[in-house]
Write a protein that holds these residues in place. Structure first.
Motif, PDB file in Angstrom:
ATOM      1  N   TYR A  61       0.820  -1.213   0.000  1.00 28.79           N
ATOM      2  CA  TYR A  61       0.000   0.000   0.000  1.00 28.79           C
ATOM      3  C   TYR A  61       0.855   1.265   0.000  1.00 28.79           C
ATOM      4  CZ  TYR A  61       0.923   0.219   5.030  1.00 28.79           C
ATOM      5  OH  TYR A  61       1.533   0.287   6.263  1.00 28.79           O
ATOM      6  N   VAL A  62       2.053   1.192   0.553  1.00 31.17           N
ATOM      7  CA  VAL A  62       2.938   2.361   0.582  1.00 31.17           C
ATOM      8  C   VAL A  62       3.359   2.723  -0.840  1.00 31.17           C
ATOM      9  CG1 VAL A  62       5.154   3.248   1.406  1.00 31.17           C
ATOM     10  CG2 VAL A  62       3.752   1.833   2.907  1.00 31.17           C
ATOM     11  N   GLU A  63       3.748   1.716  -1.619  1.00 26.65           N
ATOM     12  CA  GLU A  63       4.164   1.954  -3.005  1.00 26.65           C
ATOM     13  C   GLU A  63       2.999   2.454  -3.852  1.00 26.65           C
ATOM     14  OE1 GLU A  63       6.905   2.563  -5.781  1.00 26.65           O
ATOM     15  OE2 GLU A  63       7.356   1.817  -3.770  1.00 26.65           O
ATOM     16  N   HIS A  64       1.796   1.931  -3.631  1.00 26.35           N
ATOM     17  CA  HIS A  64       0.622   2.399  -4.379  1.00 26.35           C
ATOM     18  C   HIS A  64       0.333   3.872  -4.094  1.00 26.35           C
ATOM     19  CE1 HIS A  64      -0.403  -1.489  -5.947  1.00 26.35           C
ATOM     20  NE2 HIS A  64      -0.527  -2.028  -4.744  1.00 26.35           N
ATOM     21  N   ARG A  65       0.396   4.269  -2.831  1.00 30.85           N
ATOM     22  CA  ARG A  65       0.145   5.681  -2.473  1.00 30.85           C
ATOM     23  C   ARG A  65       1.238   6.585  -3.020  1.00 30.85           C
ATOM     24  NH1 ARG A  65      -3.753   5.870   1.757  1.00 30.85           N
ATOM     25  NH2 ARG A  65      -4.188   7.981   1.149  1.00 30.85           N
ATOM     26  N   LYS A  66       2.470   6.058  -3.049  1.00 33.11           N
ATOM     27  CA  LYS A  66       3.605   6.821  -3.585  1.00 33.11           C
ATOM     28  C   LYS A  66       3.416   7.062  -5.087  1.00 33.11           C
ATOM     29  CE  LYS A  66       8.614   6.260  -3.858  1.00 33.11           C
ATOM     30  NZ  LYS A  66       9.727   5.390  -3.464  1.00 33.11           N
ATOM     31  N   ARG A  67       3.043   6.006  -5.827  1.00 38.04           N
ATOM     32  CA  ARG A  67       2.820   6.142  -7.275  1.00 38.04           C
ATOM     33  C   ARG A  67       1.641   7.055  -7.593  1.00 38.04           C
ATOM     34  NH1 ARG A  67       2.952   0.154  -8.448  1.00 38.04           N
ATOM     35  NH2 ARG A  67       5.138  -0.325  -8.145  1.00 38.04           N
ATOM     36  N   ALA A  68       0.627   7.025  -6.753  1.00 38.00           N
ATOM     37  CA  ALA A  68      -0.560   7.866  -6.967  1.00 38.00           C
ATOM     38  C   ALA A  68      -0.282   9.335  -6.668  1.00 38.00           C
ATOM     39  CB  ALA A  68      -1.710   7.364  -6.098  1.00 38.00           C
ATOM     40  N   LYS A  72       4.748  11.501  -0.467  1.00 33.74           N
ATOM     41  CA  LYS A  72       6.099  11.723  -0.989  1.00 33.74           C
ATOM     42  C   LYS A  72       7.073  10.976  -0.089  1.00 33.74           C
ATOM     43  CE  LYS A  72       5.030  16.141  -3.029  1.00 33.74           C
ATOM     44  NZ  LYS A  72       5.350  17.543  -3.152  1.00 33.74           N
ATOM     45  N   ILE A  73       7.511   9.813  -0.574  1.00 28.65           N
ATOM     46  CA  ILE A  73       8.389   8.947   0.205  1.00 28.65           C
ATOM     47  C   ILE A  73       9.617   8.638  -0.637  1.00 28.65           C
ATOM     48  CG2 ILE A  73       8.603   6.696   1.316  1.00 28.65           C
ATOM     49  CD1 ILE A  73       5.565   6.767   1.711  1.00 28.65           C
ATOM     50  N   GLU A  74      10.791   8.745  -0.031  1.00 30.25           N
ATOM     51  CA  GLU A  74      12.028   8.498  -0.773  1.00 30.25           C
ATOM     52  C   GLU A  74      12.417   7.026  -0.810  1.00 30.25           C
ATOM     53  OE1 GLU A  74      15.304  10.955   0.337  1.00 30.25           O
ATOM     54  OE2 GLU A  74      14.010  12.700   0.651  1.00 30.25           O
ATOM     55  N   HIS A  75      12.159   6.288   0.251  1.00 34.79           N
ATOM     56  CA  HIS A  75      12.633   4.913   0.347  1.00 34.79           C
ATOM     57  C   HIS A  75      11.460   3.947   0.488  1.00 34.79           C
ATOM     58  CE1 HIS A  75      16.649   6.528   0.777  1.00 34.79           C
ATOM     59  NE2 HIS A  75      16.189   7.333   1.718  1.00 34.79           N
ATOM     60  N   SER A  76      11.751   2.670   0.257  1.00 33.49           N
ATOM     61  CA  SER A  76      10.712   1.648   0.400  1.00 33.49           C
ATOM     62  C   SER A  76      10.701   1.113   1.828  1.00 33.49           C
ATOM     63  CB  SER A  76      10.966   0.507  -0.579  1.00 33.49           C
ATOM     64  OG  SER A  76      12.208  -0.104  -0.305  1.00 33.49           O
TER      65      SER A  76
END
Length: 89
Positions: A61-68, A72-76
């Motif tokens: 879910y973190v990566e999905h929100r980042k792509r959307a 704004k997150i720098e790392h996984s």
């Protein structure tokens, strides 16, 4: 478990909802957060189970929100899986 020093206010009514409780587990080897849960329930077995659920499952879910563009997150956040041991404080 920690009760946050903020009051959450409803955007619809403007009335205070309460102070959220933050529950977190940390991976001992990497010192990364393993699992996290924020809610209005008092500390309980249920909140601990929510932290474990969040820790065991992949954080897709973190990566999905980042792509959307929502976050704004720098790392996984790659910490996931069943822990070998659990130590409670």
């Amino acid at each position: 478990h920690t009760v946050a020093d903020v009051f959450v206010v409803s955007s619809e009514t403007g009335l205070p909802i309460g102070r959220p409780t933050i529950a977190m587990a940390v991976d001992r080897c990497t010192r990364m957060p393993f699992g996290l849960y924020i809610g209005f329930e008092p500390p309980s077995v249920s909140t601990v189970m929510q932290v474990l659920k969040n820790g065991i499952l992949p954080k897709t879910y973190v990566e999905h929100r980042k792509r959307a563009g929502d976050w704004k997150i720098e790392h996984s956040w790659d910490v996931c899986g069943v822990p070998r041991r659990l130590l409670m404080d």
